[in-house]
Design an enzyme around this catalytic site. Structure first.
Site, PDB file in Angstrom:
ATOM      1  N   GLU A  25       0.829  -1.213   0.000  1.00 41.14           N
ATOM      2  CA  GLU A  25       0.000   0.000   0.000  1.00 41.14           C
ATOM      3  C   GLU A  25       0.863   1.262   0.000  1.00 41.14           C
ATOM      4  O   GLU A  25       2.055   1.202   0.304  1.00 41.14           O
ATOM      5  CB  GLU A  25      -0.922   0.010   1.214  1.00 41.14           C
ATOM      6  CG  GLU A  25      -0.156  -0.002   2.528  1.00 41.14           C
ATOM      7  CD  GLU A  25      -0.747   0.926   3.568  1.00 41.14           C
ATOM      8  OE1 GLU A  25      -1.050   2.083   3.232  1.00 41.14           O
ATOM      9  OE2 GLU A  25      -0.877   0.474   4.717  1.00 41.14           O
ATOM     10  N   LYS A  87      -5.536  10.787   0.434  1.00 39.33           N
ATOM     11  CA  LYS A  87      -5.584   9.454   1.054  1.00 39.33           C
ATOM     12  C   LYS A  87      -6.789   8.740   0.465  1.00 39.33           C
ATOM     13  O   LYS A  87      -7.933   9.133   0.719  1.00 39.33           O
ATOM     14  CB  LYS A  87      -5.717   9.619   2.571  1.00 39.33           C
ATOM     15  CG  LYS A  87      -5.891   8.335   3.355  1.00 39.33           C
ATOM     16  CD  LYS A  87      -5.868   8.636   4.856  1.00 39.33           C
ATOM     17  CE  LYS A  87      -6.293   7.437   5.673  1.00 39.33           C
ATOM     18  NZ  LYS A  87      -6.285   7.740   7.125  1.00 39.33           N
ATOM     19  N   VAL A 107      -5.406   0.532   3.029  1.00 37.21           N
ATOM     20  CA  VAL A 107      -5.649  -0.911   2.948  1.00 37.21           C
ATOM     21  C   VAL A 107      -6.920  -1.179   2.143  1.00 37.21           C
ATOM     22  O   VAL A 107      -6.961  -2.071   1.298  1.00 37.21           O
ATOM     23  CB  VAL A 107      -5.752  -1.511   4.369  1.00 37.21           C
ATOM     24  CG1 VAL A 107      -6.274  -2.943   4.334  1.00 37.21           C
ATOM     25  CG2 VAL A 107      -4.395  -1.447   5.069  1.00 37.21           C
ATOM     26  N   ASP A 141     -16.294   5.925  14.530  1.00 41.38           N
ATOM     27  CA  ASP A 141     -15.430   5.922  13.353  1.00 41.38           C
ATOM     28  C   ASP A 141     -14.913   4.504  13.142  1.00 41.38           C
ATOM     29  O   ASP A 141     -14.188   3.975  13.980  1.00 41.38           O
ATOM     30  CB  ASP A 141     -14.276   6.911  13.582  1.00 41.38           C
ATOM     31  CG  ASP A 141     -13.310   7.011  12.398  1.00 41.38           C
ATOM     32  OD1 ASP A 141     -13.452   6.238  11.430  1.00 41.38           O
ATOM     33  OD2 ASP A 141     -12.417   7.868  12.466  1.00 41.38           O
ATOM     34  N   SER A 143     -12.970   2.191  10.289  1.00 37.85           N
ATOM     35  CA  SER A 143     -12.224   2.248   9.030  1.00 37.85           C
ATOM     36  C   SER A 143     -12.908   1.423   7.937  1.00 37.85           C
ATOM     37  O   SER A 143     -13.407   0.320   8.189  1.00 37.85           O
ATOM     38  CB  SER A 143     -10.813   1.714   9.248  1.00 37.85           C
ATOM     39  OG  SER A 143     -10.124   1.654   8.013  1.00 37.85           O
ATOM     40  N   ALA A 144     -12.856   1.966   6.718  1.00 39.61           N
ATOM     41  CA  ALA A 144     -13.371   1.235   5.554  1.00 39.61           C
ATOM     42  C   ALA A 144     -12.532  -0.017   5.275  1.00 39.61           C
ATOM     43  O   ALA A 144     -12.967  -0.894   4.524  1.00 39.61           O
ATOM     44  CB  ALA A 144     -13.370   2.145   4.323  1.00 39.61           C
ATOM     45  N   ASP A 145     -11.360  -0.099   5.881  1.00 37.81           N
ATOM     46  CA  ASP A 145     -10.514  -1.284   5.664  1.00 37.81           C
ATOM     47  C   ASP A 145     -11.291  -2.576   5.920  1.00 37.81           C
ATOM     48  O   ASP A 145     -11.192  -3.533   5.150  1.00 37.81           O
ATOM     49  CB  ASP A 145      -9.302  -1.268   6.616  1.00 37.81           C
ATOM     50  CG  ASP A 145      -8.270  -0.209   6.267  1.00 37.81           C
ATOM     51  OD1 ASP A 145      -8.462   0.500   5.257  1.00 37.81           O
ATOM     52  OD2 ASP A 145      -7.274  -0.091   7.014  1.00 37.81           O
ATOM     53  N   LYS A 162      -4.115  -1.467  14.280  1.00 37.99           N
ATOM     54  CA  LYS A 162      -3.238  -0.499  14.937  1.00 37.99           C
ATOM     55  C   LYS A 162      -3.659  -0.298  16.394  1.00 37.99           C
ATOM     56  O   LYS A 162      -4.842  -0.265  16.711  1.00 37.99           O
ATOM     57  CB  LYS A 162      -3.270   0.823  14.164  1.00 37.99           C
ATOM     58  CG  LYS A 162      -2.515   0.713  12.837  1.00 37.99           C
ATOM     59  CD  LYS A 162      -2.318   2.049  12.178  1.00 37.99           C
ATOM     60  CE  LYS A 162      -3.479   2.395  11.294  1.00 37.99           C
ATOM     61  NZ  LYS A 162      -3.439   1.730   9.984  1.00 37.99           N
TER      62      LYS A 162
HETATM   63  N1  PSU Z   1      -0.164   0.768   8.530  1.00 32.05           N
HETATM   64  C1  PSU Z   1       0.836   1.548   9.007  1.00 32.05           C
HETATM   65  N2  PSU Z   1       0.698   2.909   8.855  1.00 32.05           N
HETATM   66  C2  PSU Z   1      -0.400   3.476   8.221  1.00 32.05           C
HETATM   67  C3  PSU Z   1      -1.431   2.641   7.708  1.00 32.05           C
HETATM   68  C4  PSU Z   1      -1.256   1.298   7.901  1.00 32.05           C
HETATM   69  O1  PSU Z   1       1.819   1.030   9.562  1.00 32.05           O
HETATM   70  O2  PSU Z   1      -0.465   4.688   8.099  1.00 32.05           O
HETATM   71  C5  PSU Z   1      -2.635   3.256   6.969  1.00 32.05           C
HETATM   72  C6  PSU Z   1      -3.247   2.168   6.099  1.00 32.05           C
HETATM   73  O3  PSU Z   1      -3.242   2.633   4.769  1.00 32.05           O
HETATM   74  C7  PSU Z   1      -4.653   2.014   6.628  1.00 32.05           C
HETATM   75  C8  PSU Z   1      -4.962   3.390   7.103  1.00 32.05           C
HETATM   76  O4  PSU Z   1      -5.527   1.577   5.651  1.00 32.05           O
HETATM   77  O5  PSU Z   1      -3.724   3.735   7.771  1.00 32.05           O
HETATM   78  C9  PSU Z   1      -6.191   3.424   7.981  1.00 32.05           C
HETATM   79  O6  PSU Z   1      -6.703   4.708   7.990  1.00 32.05           O
HETATM   80  P1  PSU Z   1      -8.160   4.983   8.599  1.00 32.05           P
HETATM   81  O7  PSU Z   1      -8.049   4.563  10.036  1.00 32.05           O
HETATM   82  O8  PSU Z   1      -8.366   6.467   8.423  1.00 32.05           O
HETATM   83  O9  PSU Z   1      -9.140   4.162   7.829  1.00 32.05           O
HETATM   84 MN    MN Z   2     -12.201   6.671   9.631  1.00 29.13          MN
END
Ligand code: PSU
Ligand code: MN
Length: 303
Positions: A25, A87, A107, A141, A143-145, A162
């Site tokens: 990614e 993003k 992701v 919130d 994530s769409a992941d 995370k």
């Molecule tokens: N893994 C990491 N650092 C990051 C991410 C993943 O070590 O920054 C990114 C990935 O692209 C993941 C995104 O999809 O953070 C998630 O963002 P959000 O929580 O806004 O969906």
């Molecule tokens: Mn989000």
């Protein structure tokens, strides 16, 4: 598809011959890590994939074209904050293409593109998930992941969700979505650079076993979902210390009412600052380690 999606010659050849490929990614390059660590990390991940005998396919968007297999110059461009790359989540891909913008793919977007072109294995650091809420008035919130992993046949090799997230709730939602969570060579599920304290329900000791299970999931059971394969971080940081550093960052994020997409980069940056860069060092180590494991899985799946 060649108008909007450009697959590199090397990736096209590997797809044609059924040779192993690992998708990478680029939101981690564009938003997740500061320069120069972002580019160094992208280069190292690509190198360990090559050293392991697979073809790296970094996915990202330049001037509205989705690139599968990015050159070093293209990665440099995405890694330059001055160019303000977007993003991209999966749902934003089409609009970003039409607007001819640059974007790192999260992701969610990377899963969608990898599945679209037939790449089955994808390495990242930690996946997004269910965000913590300090009080009931904070907006939810998620994530769409998670939803995109549930819709695409890709094996996402990661160090779990995370640590900034509600980790147990994230694993529960993956269960609800029907996404298998398999642990690689450990009985504990990781939470990025920490342990989660949660037991893995299914653990595998070898890449060959993981490949067998992936084939069963996709080819025999014809499940449409992706799979999360969790890998222990090579540098594990003490959970209590990270939690202590995280709390003021979560409070600050809530106070600033950050837009959704800025929350994760803000929290990761705040943790790195609070730990004098130790979380970033751990993040870099696990990204590279996950790319190495993804290479083994990809080779076993192609064999
Ligand atoms: N893994 C990491 N650092 C990051 C991410 C993943 O070590 O920054 C990114 C990935 O692209 C993941 C995104 O999809 O953070 C998630 O963002 P959000 O929580 O806004 O969906
Ligand atoms: Mn989000």
């Amino acid at each position: 598809m060649d108008e909007l999606i450009r697959i590199s010659d090397e990736v096209i050849a590997a797809l044609r011959d059924g040779r192993p490929i690992v998708a990478l990614e680029t939101s981690v390059v564009a938003q997740g890590l500061p320069p120069p660590a972002n580019l160094e990390s992208a280069r190292r991940c690509a190198q360990v994939v090559r050293d392991g005998g697979a073809v790296p396919a970094a996915i990202g968007i330049i001037e509205g074209r989705i690139l599968v297999g990015m050159s070093d110059a293209e990665l440099q461009r995405l890694g330059d904050p001055a160019r303000k790359p977007l993003k991209a989540g999966a749902r934003e891909l089409a609009a970003i293409c039409a607007q001819k913008r640059d974007a790192g793919t999260t992701v969610s977007a990377t899963c969608a593109v990898a599945a679209r072109v037939g790449i089955r294995v994808f390495a990242t650091g930690g996946i997004g998930g269910v965000h913590r809420r300090l009080d009931a008035l904070e907006p939810g919130d998620v994530s769409a992941d998670l939803a995109e992993i549930a819709r695409h046949r890709v094996c996402v090799v990661c160090a779990g969700p995370k640590i900034i997230l509600d980790v147990p709730a994230t694993f529960e939602l993956l269960e609800t979505l029907g996404v298998p969570v398999w642990s690689y060579r450990s009985d504990e599920l990781p939470a990025f650079y920490c342990g989660s304290g949660l037991r893995a329900e299914q653990a595998f000791a070898s890449a060959v076993q993981v490949a067998q299970a992936l084939r069963a999931h996709w080819e025999v059971l014809e499940s449409p979902t992706g799979v999360v394969l969790t890998v222990q971080p090579p540098i594990a940081l003490p959970r209590a210390e990270i939690e202590a550093a995280l709390l003021p960052a979560l409070r600050e994020a809530a106070r600033r009412k950050l837009p959704g997409k800025e929350v994760t980069p803000f929290l990761l940056g705040a943790l790195s600052k609070a730990t004098a860069g130790r979380t970033q060092e751990a993040n870099l180590a696990l990204l590279e380690n996950n790319a190495t494991t993804a290479t083994e899985i990809s080779r076993a799946l192609s064999a």
